[in-house]
Write a protein that holds these residues in place. Structure first.
Motif, PDB file in Angstrom:
ATOM      1  N   SER A 144      40.567 193.032   2.389  1.00  0.00           N
ATOM      2  CA  SER A 144      40.003 191.763   2.828  1.00  0.00           C
ATOM      3  C   SER A 144      40.745 191.232   4.054  1.00  0.00           C
ATOM      4  O   SER A 144      40.134 190.744   5.012  1.00  0.00           O
ATOM      5  CB  SER A 144      40.072 190.743   1.687  1.00  0.00           C
ATOM      6  OG  SER A 144      39.601 189.483   2.106  1.00  0.00           O
ATOM      7  N   GLU A 148      39.470 190.941   8.388  1.00  0.00           N
ATOM      8  CA  GLU A 148      39.633 189.837   9.339  1.00  0.00           C
ATOM      9  C   GLU A 148      40.282 190.322  10.628  1.00  0.00           C
ATOM     10  O   GLU A 148      39.899 189.898  11.729  1.00  0.00           O
ATOM     11  CB  GLU A 148      40.465 188.717   8.702  1.00  0.00           C
ATOM     12  CG  GLU A 148      39.781 188.025   7.532  1.00  0.00           C
ATOM     13  CD  GLU A 148      38.406 187.494   7.920  1.00  0.00           C
ATOM     14  OE1 GLU A 148      38.294 186.837   8.976  1.00  0.00           O
ATOM     15  OE2 GLU A 148      37.441 187.737   7.178  1.00  0.00           O
ATOM     16  N   ARG A 151      37.688 192.182  12.645  1.00  0.00           N
ATOM     17  CA  ARG A 151      36.792 191.263  13.371  1.00  0.00           C
ATOM     18  C   ARG A 151      37.428 190.811  14.692  1.00  0.00           C
ATOM     19  O   ARG A 151      36.760 190.723  15.718  1.00  0.00           O
ATOM     20  CB  ARG A 151      36.463 190.049  12.505  1.00  0.00           C
ATOM     21  CG  ARG A 151      35.502 190.328  11.359  1.00  0.00           C
ATOM     22  CD  ARG A 151      35.193 189.064  10.593  1.00  0.00           C
ATOM     23  NE  ARG A 151      34.318 189.319   9.463  1.00  0.00           N
ATOM     24  CZ  ARG A 151      32.997 189.351   9.516  1.00  0.00           C
ATOM     25  NH1 ARG A 151      32.390 189.109  10.684  1.00  0.00           N
ATOM     26  NH2 ARG A 151      32.274 189.583   8.443  1.00  0.00           N
TER      27      ARG A 151
END
Length: 228
Positions: A144, A148, A151
């Motif tokens: 997770s 990020e 991205r």
């Protein structure tokens, strides 16, 4: 390369966690040792058993290590790139990752390649047959966080689902090597992604071979100059 929910690559097909009880010795079915003296046949069986157990222990204790893409030999470089590509394909299908996280041309961007490689090695470690039960949860937590970061990398790189360009690099005044050239950041459409990946692998392997040859020539020249 599969596209319909591919199976996760890189792990054994069978669970080896209880190998000590179910596969502790080699299978001699179909092997005729009747032509050997009894003591020789027994020694052959013992030798085969010891070799089998040593190989099994080695496979069970192998730990996934981080990959240094800068130092891999050409053959290993090709192998690891293909393995990583298969794993990333499995990952994006299994978790429904959008192009904002894993774009088609991730292999053309070192920051994405290194991040995905680290994520894969972490996955191999956490899902190893000898891993603890909570390791899978630990990987998903780190996954997770990694999403990020991915991205951010994708946003900075400028690569998209249908178009791609090399990541822009900010040149430092007086801080770049003399032979450094700024990459061409012209956008290009993404059409045949798999063909581009295979071409990329070939380019990387050829470049690594050239690096090795240059290093060998330098060593030979130094040795030769010292002897003359």
């Amino acid at each position: 390369m599969t596209t319909n929910n591919p199976a996760p690559p890189g792990l054994p097909d069978t669970d080896l966690s209880d190998a000590g009880s179910t596969a502790s010795e080699p299978d001699f079915d179909g092997i005729d040792l009747s032509g050997l003296p009894a003591d020789v046949a027994e020694k052959a069986k013992q030798f085969a058993k010891q070799t089998f157990q040593a190989d099994l222990a080695k496979s069970l204790t192998a730990v996934a290590r981080p990959i240094n893409w800068r130092t891999l030999p050409p053959a290993d470089l090709e192998h690891e790139l293909l393995e990583l590509n298969g794993w990333v394909d499995w990952l994006r299908h299994t978790y429904g990752l959008p192009a904002q996280v894993v774009p088609p041309m991730w292999h053309r961007h070192p920051e994405l390649l290194w991040e995905l490689s680290a994520l894969r090695q972490h996955w191999l470690f956490c899902f190893d047959p000898q891993a603890k039960g909570n390791q899978a949860l630990a990987w998903h937590h780190d996954f997770s966080v990694a999403c990020e970061r991915l991205r951010v990398w994708v946003t900075i790189s400028g690569t998209r689902l249908d178009r791609d360009r090399p990541t822009r690099i900010t040149a430092w005044p007086g801080g770049e090597a003399e032979d450094w050239t700024e990459p061409d950041t012209t956008e290009r459409p993404v059409a045949k992604r798999t063909d581009d990946f295979l071409a990329f692998v070939e380019e990387q392997v050829k470049a690594r071979i050239a690096e090795q040859d240059a290093a060998i020539r330098e060593i030979v020249n130094i040795d030769w100059s010292e002897q003359s």
